[in-house]
Design a protein around this motif. Structure first.
Motif, short mmCIF file in Angstrom:
data_model
loop_
_atom_site.label_atom_id
_atom_site.label_comp_id
_atom_site.label_asym_id
_atom_site.label_seq_id
_atom_site.Cartn_x
_atom_site.Cartn_y
_atom_site.Cartn_z
N PRO A 158 0.80 -1.23 0.00
CA PRO A 158 0.00 0.00 0.00
C PRO A 158 0.83 1.27 0.00
O PRO A 158 0.49 2.25 -0.68
N GLU A 159 1.92 1.30 0.77
CA GLU A 159 2.72 2.52 0.86
C GLU A 159 3.50 2.82 -0.41
O GLU A 159 3.97 3.95 -0.60
N LEU A 160 3.67 1.83 -1.26
CA LEU A 160 4.33 2.06 -2.54
C LEU A 160 3.33 2.22 -3.67
O LEU A 160 3.69 2.61 -4.79
N GLU A 161 2.09 1.85 -3.40
CA GLU A 161 1.01 1.88 -4.39
C GLU A 161 1.34 1.06 -5.62
O GLU A 161 1.06 1.45 -6.76
N ARG A 162 1.96 -0.08 -5.38
CA ARG A 162 2.26 -1.01 -6.46
C ARG A 162 2.59 -2.38 -5.88
O ARG A 162 2.79 -2.53 -4.67
N GLU A 163 2.64 -3.35 -6.75
CA GLU A 163 3.04 -4.69 -6.32
C GLU A 163 4.55 -4.78 -6.29
O GLU A 163 5.24 -4.26 -7.17
N ALA A 164 5.06 -5.44 -5.27
CA ALA A 164 6.51 -5.60 -5.13
C ALA A 164 6.77 -6.74 -4.16
O ALA A 164 5.85 -7.23 -3.48
N ILE A 165 8.02 -7.17 -4.08
CA ILE A 165 8.39 -8.12 -3.03
C ILE A 165 8.57 -7.34 -1.73
O ILE A 165 8.89 -6.14 -1.74
N LEU A 166 8.39 -8.00 -0.60
CA LEU A 166 8.47 -7.30 0.68
C LEU A 166 9.84 -6.69 0.92
O LEU A 166 9.95 -5.65 1.59
N LEU A 167 10.88 -7.31 0.39
CA LEU A 167 12.22 -6.77 0.57
C LEU A 167 12.31 -5.33 0.10
O LEU A 167 13.09 -4.54 0.65
N TRP A 177 -13.15 1.71 10.81
CA TRP A 177 -11.70 1.79 10.64
C TRP A 177 -11.17 0.54 9.93
O TRP A 177 -10.38 0.64 8.99
N LEU A 178 -11.61 -0.62 10.37
CA LEU A 178 -11.11 -1.87 9.78
C LEU A 178 -11.49 -1.97 8.31
O LEU A 178 -10.66 -2.34 7.47
N THR A 179 -12.72 -1.63 7.98
CA THR A 179 -13.16 -1.71 6.58
C THR A 179 -12.34 -0.77 5.71
O THR A 179 -11.92 -1.13 4.60
N THR A 180 -12.10 0.45 6.20
CA THR A 180 -11.31 1.41 5.41
C THR A 180 -9.87 0.91 5.25
O THR A 180 -9.28 1.02 4.16
N VAL A 181 -9.30 0.37 6.31
CA VAL A 181 -7.93 -0.14 6.23
C VAL A 181 -7.85 -1.29 5.23
O VAL A 181 -6.94 -1.33 4.38
N GLU A 182 -8.78 -2.22 5.29
CA GLU A 182 -8.76 -3.35 4.36
C GLU A 182 -8.97 -2.88 2.92
O GLU A 182 -8.28 -3.36 2.00
N THR A 183 -9.88 -1.95 2.72
CA THR A 183 -10.17 -1.46 1.37
C THR A 183 -8.99 -0.67 0.80
O THR A 183 -8.53 -0.95 -0.32
N ASN A 184 -8.49 0.28 1.57
CA ASN A 184 -7.43 1.14 1.05
C ASN A 184 -6.08 0.44 0.98
O ASN A 184 -5.21 0.82 0.19
N SER A 185 -5.89 -0.58 1.81
CA SER A 185 -4.64 -1.35 1.77
C SER A 185 -4.72 -2.54 0.83
O SER A 185 -3.71 -3.23 0.62
N ARG A 186 -5.91 -2.80 0.32
CA ARG A 186 -6.13 -3.96 -0.56
C ARG A 186 -5.66 -5.25 0.13
O ARG A 186 -4.94 -6.06 -0.47
N MET A 187 -6.05 -5.39 1.38
CA MET A 187 -5.64 -6.55 2.16
C MET A 187 -6.81 -7.07 2.98
O MET A 187 -7.51 -6.30 3.64
N ASP A 188 -7.03 -8.36 2.94
CA ASP A 188 -8.08 -9.00 3.73
C ASP A 188 -7.46 -9.39 5.08
O ASP A 188 -6.96 -10.51 5.25
N VAL A 189 -7.49 -8.46 6.02
CA VAL A 189 -6.87 -8.71 7.33
C VAL A 189 -7.62 -9.81 8.06
O VAL A 189 -7.01 -10.65 8.75
#
Length: 383
Positions: free
Chosen positions: A111-120, A335-347
């Motif tokens: 999310p912080e890079l706004e792209r797909e990448a490896i975690l490294l 808060w949780l819904t916004t975080v999951e939506t904006n982070s594109r992550m199913d926490v």
């Protein structure tokens, strides 16, 4: 959903929400935060540098804010996936054999890079150490953390260790100390163990904030123990309904043990070096907010968010413990819904995956302990 699963959901979703809220204020003082946001932060806010987030700090070109989770949650999820691949208690070798490959081989949305990448490509310098030492340096995993800067890097993602050791703080501490060995040494490694113990204690039947503190002090050593004692004492000496006074008291209590210094962006010359008398700042302060607010999720997390400094990690830890104490329902749904939506992550899916592992590990632990009890009866002649 049974009570254990509900509370595991509280740990994982609580940590992620705390992380996302805290990321927006990381590195700043309470005064700067209030000036930037027109008062105390009360929820999800935009990035500090608005549209310039990618260039404002070249060393950390991250879109923090807008409900984006940070490396705390990305690393937590990688550890959950490691447990899912090896549904048993883990050790330092599992980090080398299972965890590190996830950091370098599995592209994911950052999310912080706004792209797909490896975690490294997202994790910061202290976390890149794991890859350099284990994948390229082939260092013994039990010793690889020696030499790294001593910070909260290992502690911030140890909540899953507490979950698979639910109700067993000492077991959680021992497992986290082993798992953190490839990453950290000294009080950074100690904090990883104590945070895992706190999460395990939060999941025990009838747990409360006082019980979490008791579990932490039962396992903590050296400066980490002293810092927790000092912060808990400070948390009980000031009114929790005056957040500015509380934050000032917690900072004053932890300051003698913190090596970073007053200016978080400009660490002191001897910052983050091994020591038996020092502690990371994040864990004691997180525990302080939990105690001051008697496990209230929103109050503790927002206290951490507005504290500034390493606010995402402080809020991650406070959110995990409060989520364990209160369960999934204490994490605000919006808060949780916004975080999951904006982070594109199913926490919540990650929480389910970890709950499956925890149930399996706990069942195996029960069988092992029953067998051991029979063995002890035989040894003592009491069978």
């Amino acid at each position: 959903m049974n009570d254990l699963r509900r509370r595991i959901h509280g740990v994982i979703t609580g940590a992620a929400v705390g992380d996302a809220l805290g990321g927006a204020t990381e590195g700043y003082t309470p005064e700067q935060i209030q000036e930037r946001h027109g008062g105390r932060v009360t929820g999800i806010v935009p990035p500090w540098a608005a549209e310039e987030w990618a260039t404002a700090r070249p060393i950390a070109p991250y879109h923090k804010g807008d409900g984006h989770i940070t490396d705390d949650t990305l690393m937590t999820r990688a550890l959950i996936d490691t447990y899912a691949a090896r549904p048993r208690h883990l050790d330092a070798y599992a980090v080398a054999e299972e965890f590190v490959p996830r950091l370098i081989n599995e592209p994911t949305w950052i999310p912080e890079l706004e792209r797909e990448a490896i975690l490294l490509q997202r994790i910061f310098l202290a976390e890149k150490w794991i890859v350099a030492r284990l994948h390229y340096g082939h260092v013994d995993p039990r010793e690889a953390g020696v030499g790294n800067i001593v910070n909260c890097g290992a502690a911030m993602y140890m909540a899953p260790v507490g979950v698979v050791n639910a109700g067993d703080p000492r077991g959680a501490y021992a497992e986290a100390i082993d798992l953190a060995a490839p990453h950290q040494s000294s009080y950074g490694r100690e904090a990883a163990g104590v945070f895992a113990a706190a999460v395990a204690a939060s999941l025990a039947p009838g747990a409360d904030a006082a019980g979490v503190v008791e579990a932490c002090l039962d396992v903590a050593h050296d400066g980490t123990r002293s810092a927790i004692e000092a912060v808990v004492k400070a948390a009980g000496s000031v009114p929790a309904d005056d957040p500015d006074v509380l934050a000032t008291a917690l900072r004053a209590a932890v300051e003698p043990y913190d090596t970073v210094g007053a200016d978080y962006r400009q660490p002191a010359a001897d910052a983050r070096r091994p020591s038996r008398t020092k502690s990371i700042e994040e864990l004691p302060v997180a525990i302080g907010f939990v105690v001051a607010h008697d496990g209230d999720f929103s109050a503790a997390v927002l206290g951490a968010v507005n504290y500034g400094r390493d606010s995402d990690s402080i809020a991650t830890m406070a959110g995990a413990v409060c989520g364990g104490l209160g369960g999934a329902d204490v994490v605000p749904a919006d808060w949780l819904t916004t975080v999951e939506t904006n982070s594109r992550m199913d926490v919540r899916a990650s929480a389910d995956r970890l709950a499956d592992v925890a149930e399996r590990v706990l069942a195996a632990d029960r069988e092992r302990l029953l067998a051991r009890a029979g063995q002890i009866d035989g040894l003592l002649g009491t069978a």
